[in-house]
Design an enzyme around this catalytic site. Structure first.
Site, mmCIF file in Angstrom:
data_model
loop_
_atom_site.group_PDB
_atom_site.id
_atom_site.type_symbol
_atom_site.label_atom_id
_atom_site.label_comp_id
_atom_site.label_asym_id
_atom_site.label_seq_id
_atom_site.Cartn_x
_atom_site.Cartn_y
_atom_site.Cartn_z
ATOM 1 N N TRP A 146 70.226 71.712 100.901
ATOM 2 C CA TRP A 146 69.494 71.622 99.550
ATOM 3 C C TRP A 146 70.389 71.053 98.571
ATOM 4 O O TRP A 146 69.777 70.559 97.572
ATOM 5 C CB TRP A 146 68.615 73.034 99.216
ATOM 6 C CG TRP A 146 69.625 74.006 98.544
ATOM 7 C CD1 TRP A 146 70.734 74.696 99.055
ATOM 8 C CD2 TRP A 146 69.215 74.594 97.602
ATOM 9 N NE1 TRP A 146 70.859 75.506 98.125
ATOM 10 C CE2 TRP A 146 70.083 75.722 97.304
ATOM 11 C CE3 TRP A 146 68.064 74.624 96.698
ATOM 12 C CZ2 TRP A 146 70.031 76.772 96.320
ATOM 13 C CZ3 TRP A 146 67.856 75.629 95.478
ATOM 14 C CH2 TRP A 146 68.935 76.507 95.334
ATOM 15 N N ASP A 147 71.597 71.187 98.618
ATOM 16 C CA ASP A 147 72.499 70.552 97.693
ATOM 17 C C ASP A 147 72.284 69.087 97.612
ATOM 18 O O ASP A 147 72.219 68.246 96.409
ATOM 19 C CB ASP A 147 74.114 70.739 98.154
ATOM 20 C CG ASP A 147 74.299 72.043 97.993
ATOM 21 O OD1 ASP A 147 75.339 72.330 96.720
ATOM 22 O OD2 ASP A 147 73.984 73.075 98.598
ATOM 23 N N ASN A 183 71.639 73.988 107.364
ATOM 24 C CA ASN A 183 72.364 74.599 106.409
ATOM 25 C C ASN A 183 73.550 73.622 105.958
ATOM 26 O O ASN A 183 73.763 73.091 104.801
ATOM 27 C CB ASN A 183 72.699 75.817 106.673
ATOM 28 C CG ASN A 183 73.314 76.597 105.563
ATOM 29 O OD1 ASN A 183 73.401 77.890 105.686
ATOM 30 N ND2 ASN A 183 73.999 76.012 104.549
ATOM 31 N N ARG A 192 69.816 77.767 111.792
ATOM 32 C CA ARG A 192 69.021 77.699 110.415
ATOM 33 C C ARG A 192 69.116 76.546 109.658
ATOM 34 O O ARG A 192 70.060 75.616 109.720
ATOM 35 C CB ARG A 192 69.598 78.738 109.524
ATOM 36 C CG ARG A 192 70.893 78.723 108.923
ATOM 37 C CD ARG A 192 70.868 80.032 107.954
ATOM 38 N NE ARG A 192 72.532 79.907 107.227
ATOM 39 C CZ ARG A 192 73.474 80.526 107.858
ATOM 40 N NH1 ARG A 192 73.398 81.410 108.923
ATOM 41 N NH2 ARG A 192 74.652 80.334 107.111
ATOM 42 N N SER A 193 68.203 76.421 108.814
ATOM 43 C CA SER A 193 67.849 75.399 107.913
ATOM 44 C C SER A 193 67.998 75.688 106.587
ATOM 45 O O SER A 193 68.973 76.584 106.241
ATOM 46 C CB SER A 193 66.574 74.675 108.034
ATOM 47 O OG SER A 193 66.220 73.556 107.364
ATOM 48 N N GLN A 194 67.544 74.904 105.608
ATOM 49 C CA GLN A 194 67.610 75.343 104.113
ATOM 50 C C GLN A 194 66.372 74.917 103.448
ATOM 51 O O GLN A 194 65.545 74.165 103.917
ATOM 52 C CB GLN A 194 69.108 74.638 103.551
ATOM 53 C CG GLN A 194 70.274 75.723 103.704
ATOM 54 C CD GLN A 194 71.283 75.397 102.479
ATOM 55 O OE1 GLN A 194 71.545 74.461 102.124
ATOM 56 N NE2 GLN A 194 71.762 76.495 102.183
ATOM 57 N N GLY A 339 69.289 79.650 100.326
ATOM 58 C CA GLY A 339 70.373 78.977 99.521
ATOM 59 C C GLY A 339 70.737 80.235 98.460
ATOM 60 O O GLY A 339 71.620 79.845 97.656
ATOM 61 N N ASP A 341 72.371 82.734 98.147
ATOM 62 C CA ASP A 341 73.243 83.809 98.596
ATOM 63 C C ASP A 341 74.573 83.971 97.715
ATOM 64 O O ASP A 341 75.090 82.862 97.386
ATOM 65 C CB ASP A 341 73.836 83.526 100.155
ATOM 66 C CG ASP A 341 74.068 81.903 100.259
ATOM 67 O OD1 ASP A 341 73.858 81.104 99.570
ATOM 68 O OD2 ASP A 341 74.912 81.801 100.892
ATOM 69 N N GLU A 519 79.845 75.091 89.845
ATOM 70 C CA GLU A 519 78.743 75.179 90.614
ATOM 71 C C GLU A 519 77.820 76.024 89.756
ATOM 72 O O GLU A 519 76.479 75.888 90.061
ATOM 73 C CB GLU A 519 78.945 75.898 92.020
ATOM 74 C CG GLU A 519 79.429 77.036 92.173
ATOM 75 C CD GLU A 519 79.585 77.852 93.501
ATOM 76 O OE1 GLU A 519 78.765 77.213 94.333
ATOM 77 O OE2 GLU A 519 80.352 78.855 93.855
#
Length: 575
Positions: A146-147, A183, A192-194, A339, A341, A519
């Site tokens: 997703w970034d 990810n 896993r995805s995001q 995302g 976390d 960030e």
């Protein structure tokens, strides 16, 4: 983490360690020089902008850059995996020799996410991507899910369209060869995805007239990309990702036990210690267990907790007679797919994430389905377009049933296991505005809740400080942008511009203080003073999505008055 300076493409053959040292030294000198000039400086948007210009190059990685192939989380010789159906070409073999990297194929062709159990691989490694890509920041060498959407927005805004297209095509490559947008492109993320932004990335590229030489090239590209975007959507309708019988989706990692990227048990033992110290807030994440279980107990723990015989991290996840439940580990993995976390919104340390039909995920999927409808129409696939239109309408109806809370005037995540909505607000309540899923009445109600989130520096994640990075008082570029864009699209231009101004002022102020962009930020203080007491504590320098959102906020601040809005098309009230 230090700010990494990307080396130029290699013609000579210095060792990877030499290149890492050189890159880190260059980064240290760059950060020191920036910080030195910033000590007595006043906020200056021109200086912030100049940093962002340089950062795109600093943060760019590619497979022919030896320093891009390392992984700080893995101590063994780096491995570069290519798709199983790909030959090891002479060029790849040369990269392996020059960079002292082991190039090898994956053990099988991947049809869908989770087809390869990364725990069975002899060693973890980087997954090959064909084009250069921009990483978030710090010591990251991998492209994150997703970034990358926000980074792509920034690249398009900065007219770096070749690199923006590289980013999108790398994500399509992941779908084709690794089962979906990951990810990140590491083997330990193959389960896993995001958050699903792939079609939004495609739209950002397609909407810029300079992205393709002509209409024919644009259509040809879309014809190849469309079926891959559909395949990526399939991830979220699989049984594992269904939020019970709500018709909505949830986050869910297809693995189990501690995540493979965990280098040791320190994070998980911190969770156990916190739960022991706060028994009233423990949702049931702990179970009794021996530090050194015998074979019979180890067999039981393999299903009730994790497999102590095959995972050193699992074996070490023990404090004062307690271990973590298998359900907690599923929640922890789902939290990482989200995302967010680490957060306390979805239970302590996000351990109940997989129990929720999340507002953000379903808003993103609504937008994704409308994008697929639009792509299908452009390609003359009318039956497909109708199917996607119906899918979006069904999701919107389910969102109104389960996620919209008229009594609070907000969208709330729905715990489909407990059968009740979350009692806590979260900034993701603005996602349906970005997605165009809210009625005019719903958008106005959500807009009326800005005071819950709005602080000096922009929008915080919520109003419930928990000592972790995805709760108050901390705020992030992506969630601030989605809220601002949603408000702006529904005609709340004054609110959008006020928040955009606050956010960019926070970046300018913090850059003037230390010469870096981070960030995340402390929205109460309006600076980068982020003190986290639980979970991840670093505030990484870089930073891809912050750089991008800074530029996008400038567009909102510079837009002409009287622009049309999504509110013109939205129904007045929810059905």
């Amino acid at each position: 983490m230090k700010h990494i300076q990307r080396a130029n493409r290699i013609n000579a053959s210095p060792s990877p360690s030499t290149r890492r040292i050189a890159r880190c030294m260059a980064a240290v000198l760059l950060s020191a020089s920036l910080a030195g000039t910033a000590l007595a400086a006043q906020p200056d948007p021109a200086k912030t902008r100049a940093y962002i210009d340089r950062a795109w190059t600093t943060l760019t990685r590619s497979m022919d850059d030896c320093a891009s192939l390392t992984d700080e989380k893995v101590a063994t010789r780096p491995v570069l995996y290519v798709p199983a159906q790909w030959p090891i070409t002479a060029q790849l073999s040369q990269i392996g020799k020059r960079c002292n990297v082991d190039v090898r194929p994956l053990p099988k062709v991947i049809d869908k996410l989770g087809d390869i159990d990364a725990t069975k691989l002899p060693v973890q490694g980087l997954l090959y991507l064909p084009h250069p890509y921009v990483v978030p920041g710090g010591f990251f060498n991998e492209m994150y899910g997703w970034d990358s959407y926000f980074i792509t927005l920034g690249l398009v805004a900065d007219h770096r369209l070749d690199l923006a297209r590289d980013m999108v095509e790398n994500h399509l490559f992941e779908v084709q060869y690794y089962g979906g947008v990951l990810n990140a492109n590491r083997t330990y993320y193959l389960s896993r995805s995001q958050p699903p932004f792939l079609t939004a990335m495609m739209v950002a590229l397609l909407d810029d007239p300079a992205s393709f030489p002509n209409a024919q090239a644009k259509r040809a590209w879309l014809e190849k990309a469309y079926p891959l975007a559909v395949r990526n959507h399939d991830i979220w309708t699989r049984p594992e990702h269904r939020a019970g019988d709500t018709g909505l989706a949830r986050y869910y990692d297809l693995g189990s036990g501690p995540v493979l990227e965990a280098q040791n048990s320190s994070f998980y033992n911190g969770v156990i210690k916190w739960l022991i110290a706060h028994p009233a807030q423990n949702p049931g994440y702990l179970l009794k267990g021996a530090e050194h279980p015998d074979d019979a107990e180890a067999a039981r723990l393999a299903s009730t907790s994790c497999d102590v015989r095959t995972s050193k991290v699992c074996a070490g996840d023990w404090v004062d007679g307690y271990r973590l439940t298998a359900d907690y580990y599923h929640g922890d993995r789902a939290m990482r797919e989200s995302g967010f976390d680490t957060n306390f919104h979805f239970g302590p340390f996000g351990g109940s994430t997989h129990h929720y039909a999340a507002v953000d995920l379903n808003a993103l999927l609504y937008r994704y389905e409308l994008d697929l409808r639009d792509f299908a129409l452009q390609l003359g696939k009318t039956a497909d377009a109708e199917r996607w239109s119906q899918a979006a309408a069904a999701r919107k109806a389910a969102m109104n049933k389960y996620l919209w809370r008229p009594e609070s005037g907000m969208y709330r995540d729905y715990d489909f296991i407990a059968g009740k909505p979350s009692d806590a607000p979260y900034l993701t309540t603005f996602y349906p505005l970005w997605a165009g899923a809210a009625s005019k009445q719903q958008a106005a109600a959500v807009r009326g809740k800005l005071s819950i989130f709005e602080l000096k520096g922009g929008l915080a994640m919520d109003n419930r400080p928990a000592g972790v990075q995805w709760n108050s008082p901390f705020g992030w570029a992506p969630t601030n942008w989605l809220a601002v864009k949603g408000l702006d699209d529904y005609g709340f231009h004054d609110d959008a511009q006020r928040i955009a101004r606050k956010f960019d002022a926070t970046i300018d102020r913090s850059f003037a203080a230390d010469g870096t962009i981070r960030e995340k930020y402390n929205m109460a203080l309006g600076n980068a003073d982020v003190k986290v007491s639980a979970g991840y504590s670093q505030n990484v320098i870089g930073f891809g999505w912050t750089n991008a959102v800074y530029l996008k906020m400038k567009e909102v601040l510079n837009e002409a008055p009287g622009k049309s809005s999504a509110a013109d098309k939205a129904p007045a009230t929810a059905p």
